[in-house]
Design an enzyme around this catalytic site. Structure first.
Site, PDB file in Angstrom:
ATOM      1  N   ARG A   1      -1.330   3.283  -0.937  1.00 30.43           N
ATOM      2  CA  ARG A   1      -0.971   4.654  -0.576  1.00 30.43           C
ATOM      3  C   ARG A   1       0.050   4.669   0.583  1.00 30.43           C
ATOM      4  O   ARG A   1       0.973   5.476   0.604  1.00 30.43           O
ATOM      5  CB  ARG A   1      -2.232   5.414  -0.180  1.00 30.43           C
ATOM      6  CG  ARG A   1      -2.023   6.657   0.641  1.00 30.43           C
ATOM      7  CD  ARG A   1      -2.169   7.917  -0.160  1.00 30.43           C
ATOM      8  NE  ARG A   1      -2.184   9.088   0.710  1.00 30.43           N
ATOM      9  CZ  ARG A   1      -1.658  10.255   0.384  1.00 30.43           C
ATOM     10  NH1 ARG A   1      -1.094  10.429  -0.781  1.00 30.43           N
ATOM     11  NH2 ARG A   1      -1.715  11.269   1.209  1.00 30.43           N
TER      12      ARG A   1
ATOM     13  N   HIS B   1       3.698   6.446   0.556  1.00 33.34           N
ATOM     14  CA  HIS B   1       4.028   7.406   1.608  1.00 33.34           C
ATOM     15  C   HIS B   1       5.327   6.981   2.323  1.00 33.34           C
ATOM     16  O   HIS B   1       6.226   7.791   2.535  1.00 33.34           O
ATOM     17  CB  HIS B   1       2.849   7.467   2.586  1.00 33.34           C
ATOM     18  CG  HIS B   1       3.031   8.398   3.748  1.00 33.34           C
ATOM     19  ND1 HIS B   1       2.047   9.268   4.148  1.00 33.34           N
ATOM     20  CD2 HIS B   1       4.054   8.587   4.609  1.00 33.34           C
ATOM     21  CE1 HIS B   1       2.475   9.954   5.190  1.00 33.34           C
ATOM     22  NE2 HIS B   1       3.679   9.554   5.505  1.00 33.34           N
ATOM     23  N   ASP B   2       5.406   5.683   2.647  1.00 35.86           N
ATOM     24  CA  ASP B   2       6.600   5.191   3.331  1.00 35.86           C
ATOM     25  C   ASP B   2       7.854   5.474   2.500  1.00 35.86           C
ATOM     26  O   ASP B   2       8.834   6.016   2.997  1.00 35.86           O
ATOM     27  CB  ASP B   2       6.479   3.685   3.608  1.00 35.86           C
ATOM     28  CG  ASP B   2       7.655   3.156   4.414  1.00 35.86           C
ATOM     29  OD1 ASP B   2       8.188   3.929   5.247  1.00 35.86           O
ATOM     30  OD2 ASP B   2       8.040   1.999   4.221  1.00 35.86           O
TER      31      ASP B   2
ATOM     32  N   ASP C   1      11.375   2.479   4.742  1.00 35.56           N
ATOM     33  CA  ASP C   1      11.950   2.025   6.013  1.00 35.56           C
ATOM     34  C   ASP C   1      10.885   1.856   7.093  1.00 35.56           C
ATOM     35  O   ASP C   1      11.214   1.801   8.284  1.00 35.56           O
ATOM     36  CB  ASP C   1      13.006   3.031   6.499  1.00 35.56           C
ATOM     37  CG  ASP C   1      12.384   4.350   6.916  1.00 35.56           C
ATOM     38  OD1 ASP C   1      11.228   4.618   6.515  1.00 35.56           O
ATOM     39  OD2 ASP C   1      13.034   5.118   7.645  1.00 35.56           O
TER      40      ASP C   1
ATOM     41  N   ASN D   1      -2.343  13.090   6.648  1.00 35.03           N
ATOM     42  CA  ASN D   1      -2.569  11.726   7.150  1.00 35.03           C
ATOM     43  C   ASN D   1      -4.011  11.274   7.002  1.00 35.03           C
ATOM     44  O   ASN D   1      -4.343  10.167   7.387  1.00 35.03           O
ATOM     45  CB  ASN D   1      -2.141  11.618   8.622  1.00 35.03           C
ATOM     46  CG  ASN D   1      -3.134  12.288   9.550  1.00 35.03           C
ATOM     47  OD1 ASN D   1      -3.966  13.068   9.106  1.00 35.03           O
ATOM     48  ND2 ASN D   1      -3.071  11.972  10.824  1.00 35.03           N
TER      49      ASN D   1
ATOM     50  N   HIS E   1      -3.784   5.884  -8.668  1.00 37.44           N
ATOM     51  CA  HIS E   1      -5.063   6.552  -8.398  1.00 37.44           C
ATOM     52  C   HIS E   1      -6.227   5.866  -9.109  1.00 37.44           C
ATOM     53  O   HIS E   1      -7.311   6.422  -9.201  1.00 37.44           O
ATOM     54  CB  HIS E   1      -4.981   8.037  -8.762  1.00 37.44           C
ATOM     55  CG  HIS E   1      -4.099   8.798  -7.814  1.00 37.44           C
ATOM     56  ND1 HIS E   1      -3.591  10.049  -8.080  1.00 37.44           N
ATOM     57  CD2 HIS E   1      -3.626   8.461  -6.575  1.00 37.44           C
ATOM     58  CE1 HIS E   1      -2.847  10.452  -7.049  1.00 37.44           C
ATOM     59  NE2 HIS E   1      -2.853   9.510  -6.129  1.00 37.44           N
TER      60      HIS E   1
ATOM     61  N   THR F   1     -14.003   3.088 -11.020  1.00 37.54           N
ATOM     62  CA  THR F   1     -13.961   1.715 -10.492  1.00 37.54           C
ATOM     63  C   THR F   1     -12.941   1.662  -9.350  1.00 37.54           C
ATOM     64  O   THR F   1     -11.861   1.096  -9.498  1.00 37.54           O
ATOM     65  CB  THR F   1     -13.551   0.729 -11.606  1.00 37.54           C
ATOM     66  OG1 THR F   1     -12.340   1.220 -12.217  1.00 37.54           O
ATOM     67  CG2 THR F   1     -14.622   0.598 -12.671  1.00 37.54           C
TER      68      THR F   1
HETATM   69  C1  HEM Z   1       2.190  11.972  -8.083  1.00 38.25           C
HETATM   70  C2  HEM Z   1       2.088  12.453  -6.855  1.00 38.25           C
HETATM   71  C3  HEM Z   1       0.955  12.095  -5.949  1.00 38.25           C
HETATM   72  C4  HEM Z   1       0.137  12.976  -5.317  1.00 38.25           C
HETATM   73  C5  HEM Z   1       0.205  14.490  -5.389  1.00 38.25           C
HETATM   74  C6  HEM Z   1      -0.833  12.211  -4.584  1.00 38.25           C
HETATM   75  C7  HEM Z   1      -1.826  12.748  -3.792  1.00 38.25           C
HETATM   76  C8  HEM Z   1      -2.830  12.033  -3.188  1.00 38.25           C
HETATM   77  C9  HEM Z   1      -3.871  12.589  -2.372  1.00 38.25           C
HETATM   78  C10 HEM Z   1      -3.998  14.058  -2.012  1.00 38.25           C
HETATM   79  C11 HEM Z   1      -4.710  11.590  -2.006  1.00 38.25           C
HETATM   80  C12 HEM Z   1      -6.003  11.688  -1.216  1.00 38.25           C
HETATM   81  C13 HEM Z   1      -5.798  11.996   0.216  1.00 38.25           C
HETATM   82  C14 HEM Z   1      -7.134  12.224   0.839  1.00 38.25           C
HETATM   83  O1  HEM Z   1      -7.660  13.328   0.721  1.00 38.25           O
HETATM   84  O2  HEM Z   1      -7.689  11.292   1.434  1.00 38.25           O
HETATM   85  C15 HEM Z   1      -4.193  10.385  -2.596  1.00 38.25           C
HETATM   86  C16 HEM Z   1      -4.768   9.155  -2.470  1.00 38.25           C
HETATM   87  C17 HEM Z   1      -4.217   8.000  -2.954  1.00 38.25           C
HETATM   88  N1  HEM Z   1      -3.005   7.873  -3.581  1.00 38.25           N
HETATM   89 FE1  HEM Z   1      -1.848   9.369  -4.270  1.00 38.25          FE
HETATM   90  N2  HEM Z   1      -0.581  10.882  -4.778  1.00 38.25           N
HETATM   91  C18 HEM Z   1       0.499  10.762  -5.603  1.00 38.25           C
HETATM   92  C19 HEM Z   1       1.102   9.588  -5.994  1.00 38.25           C
HETATM   93  C20 HEM Z   1       0.658   8.340  -5.651  1.00 38.25           C
HETATM   94  C21 HEM Z   1       1.378   7.120  -5.897  1.00 38.25           C
HETATM   95  C22 HEM Z   1       2.761   7.040  -6.529  1.00 38.25           C
HETATM   96  C23 HEM Z   1       0.604   6.106  -5.446  1.00 38.25           C
HETATM   97  C24 HEM Z   1       0.880   4.623  -5.469  1.00 38.25           C
HETATM   98  C25 HEM Z   1       1.483   4.022  -6.482  1.00 38.25           C
HETATM   99  C26 HEM Z   1      -0.612   6.696  -4.932  1.00 38.25           C
HETATM  100  C27 HEM Z   1      -1.682   5.989  -4.435  1.00 38.25           C
HETATM  101  C28 HEM Z   1      -2.801   6.557  -3.866  1.00 38.25           C
HETATM  102  C29 HEM Z   1      -3.969   5.787  -3.443  1.00 38.25           C
HETATM  103  C30 HEM Z   1      -4.174   4.279  -3.615  1.00 38.25           C
HETATM  104  C31 HEM Z   1      -4.851   6.695  -2.859  1.00 38.25           C
HETATM  105  C32 HEM Z   1      -6.217   6.385  -2.231  1.00 38.25           C
HETATM  106  C33 HEM Z   1      -6.040   6.152  -0.754  1.00 38.25           C
HETATM  107  C34 HEM Z   1      -7.290   5.655  -0.072  1.00 38.25           C
HETATM  108  O3  HEM Z   1      -8.374   5.600  -0.662  1.00 38.25           O
HETATM  109  O4  HEM Z   1      -7.189   5.283   1.110  1.00 38.25           O
HETATM  110  N3  HEM Z   1      -0.528   8.049  -5.040  1.00 38.25           N
HETATM  111  N4  HEM Z   1      -3.050  10.677  -3.293  1.00 38.25           N
HETATM  112  C1  LIG Z   2      -3.974  12.433  11.863  1.00 35.51           C
HETATM  113  O1  LIG Z   2      -3.429  13.422  12.693  1.00 35.51           O
HETATM  114  C2  LIG Z   2      -4.303  13.921  13.683  1.00 35.51           C
HETATM  115  C3  LIG Z   2      -3.644  15.047  14.451  1.00 35.51           C
HETATM  116  O2  LIG Z   2      -2.440  15.471  13.927  1.00 35.51           O
HETATM  117  C4  LIG Z   2      -4.672  12.778  14.637  1.00 35.51           C
HETATM  118  O3  LIG Z   2      -5.581  13.227  15.599  1.00 35.51           O
HETATM  119  C5  LIG Z   2      -5.296  11.637  13.814  1.00 35.51           C
HETATM  120  O4  LIG Z   2      -5.526  10.523  14.653  1.00 35.51           O
HETATM  121  C6  LIG Z   2      -4.383  11.216  12.681  1.00 35.51           C
HETATM  122  N1  LIG Z   2      -5.049  10.232  11.851  1.00 35.51           N
HETATM  123  C7  LIG Z   2      -4.594   8.980  11.687  1.00 35.51           C
HETATM  124  C8  LIG Z   2      -5.387   8.114  10.770  1.00 35.51           C
HETATM  125  O5  LIG Z   2      -3.587   8.542  12.213  1.00 35.51           O
END
Ligand code: HEM
Ligand SMILES: *[C@@H]1O[C@H](CO)[C@@H](O)[C@H](O)[C@H]1NC(C)=O
Ligand SMILES: *[C@@H]1O[C@H](CO)[C@@H](O)[C@H](O)[C@H]1NC(C)=O
Length: 317
Positions: A59, A63-64, A71, A91, A188, A243
């Site tokens: 993720r 994001h990067d 970058d 975040n 996902h 899974t």
């Molecule tokens: C298509 C658009 C995408 C949207 C709208 C999206 C949105 C999100 C959101 C909202 C979360 C959960 C954040 C949270 O509530 O903790 C998430 C988690 C995640 N996303 Fe996406 N995402 C997208 C694309 C991607 C892509 C392209 C990847 C990587 C190839 C990715 C990999 C992940 C992973 C691995 C997680 C789990 C993170 C964790 O468990 O720490 N996502 N995503």
């Molecule tokens: C997410 O942002 C909040 C405030 O904007 C900050 O307090 C928190 O530490 C941030 N979380 C991470 C994982 O960096």
């Protein structure tokens, strides 16, 4: 004479290539040949201590690359009152930065000042996929680290509430196609989401329906149990598939059954082309892996405006 001319041409061409930031799978072959095994070792150790590391790093790389290109802007710490991406609104799921910091430390011991943090993150993202049972691939390298990270820019990430046209726009702005969207959404297959990211689907969905009617009713019920309307548990949420620590094609199988977490996942079924791809990936893990690799290389090559090799991934030089 001809030989001198030829080598001059080669030098000129390779410098043009490098100045335009062309990435190269052999980029560190001369300058840091052990870089990949060094990073993989740190990543493996991180995963043993914490099962959520793979999802976090995949993720983080997404994001990067979606903000300012790949970058390493996501790795910069907030300095003074200038909030960095790390402290931007979506975040909640960013964590395990220490794994990248540790990898950087090991790499700096080996070849100081050579390997960018953006490359380390791209390599770590490849490693976590492979180490979770997914495919592996050669990562083109040579990214430079940027000097800017702005919390407000995280709003440029796609939202989980996006429909297919909003997703298409977000991806095409970065040179990614609808096919890339379907394959990369397969990321996902790993990880977890907080309730806030899918709250829209399970409470007050719209004026007609309290819940998203495209969802499997028993799945909605289980999500509502973990995420009640007035959820007070900040850490509550759900795994992204059945899974969550295995990189497989279960995500697509669940998607076809109405068991996907985000509206943006469900949206993949709303055009015939994207739906056909989801069906293909649900039927064949091999085809998913092949497409995922192709699209990951594209995503991880989104060029950023980086200019330096950071010495510490959290701060600009
Ligand atoms: C298509 C658009 C995408 C949207 C709208 C999206 C949105 C999100 C959101 C909202 C979360 C959960 C954040 C949270 O509530 O903790 C998430 C988690 C995640 N996303 Fe996406 N995402 C997208 C694309 C991607 C892509 C392209 C990847 C990587 C190839 C990715 C990999 C992940 C992973 C691995 C997680 C789990 C993170 C964790 O468990 O720490 N996502 N995503
Ligand atoms: C997410 O942002 C909040 C405030 O904007 C900050 O307090 C928190 O530490 C941030 N979380 C991470 C994982 O960096
Ligand atoms: C997606 O949402 C946008 C903004 O709400 C809307 O303009 C557009 O028509 C929607 N597209 C689809 C396919 O639903």
């Amino acid at each position: 004479m001809a030989a001198i001319f030829l080598s001059l041409v080669t030098i000129i061409f390779s410098s043009i290539l490098h100045s335009s930031n062309a990435l190269d799978v052999n980029y560190y072959r001369q300058t840091c040949p052990m870089v990949e095994s060094t990073i993989a070792k740190v990543v493996r150790k991180g995963m043993i201590n914490d099962k959520t590391v793979p999802a976090a790093l995949l993720r983080m790389h997404f994001h990067d690359c979606f903000i300012r290109g790949c970058d390493a802007s996501v790795l910069l710490n907030t300095k003074g009152n200038k909030q960095a991406e790390k402290d931007g609104p979506p975040n909640v799921s960013l964590h395990a930065f220490y794994v990248i910091e540790n990898a950087k430390k090991e790499v700096e011991k080996l070849c100081p000042g050579i390997v960018s943090c953006a490359d380390i993150l791209a390599l770590a993202a490849r490693d976590v996929v492979a180490l979770s049972g997914g495919p592996t691939w050669n990562v083109p390298k040579g990214r430079k680290d940027g000097r800017i990270s702005n919390a407000k820019e995280t709003l440029q990430l796609p939202f989980p509430t996006f429909n297919i046209s909003q997703l298409q726009q977000s991806f095409s702005q970065r040179g990614l196609s609808m096919d890339d969207l379907v394959a990369l959404s397969g990321g996902h297959t790993l990880g977890f989401s907080h309730c806030s990211s899918f709250q829209n689907r399970i409470h007050n969905f719209n004026t007609k329906n309290d819940v998203d009617p495209s969802m499997n009713p028993s799945f909605v019920a289980s999500l509502r149990q973990m995420c009640p309307k007035h959820n007070k548990v900040k850490s509550a949420g759900a795994n992204l598939d059945s899974t969550p620590t295995v990189f497989d094609n279960a995500y697509y199988k669940l998607l076809l059954q109405g068991n996907s977490i985000f509206s943006s996942d469900q949206a993949l079924l709303t055009t015939s082309r994207t739906k056909a791809l989801a069906i293909k990936f649900a039927a064949s893990q091999e085809e998913f892996f092949e497409a995922f690799v192709k699209s990951m290389i594209k995503m991880s090559s989104i060029s950023g405006g980086g200019t330096e090799i950071r010495l510490n991934c959290g701060v600009v030089n």
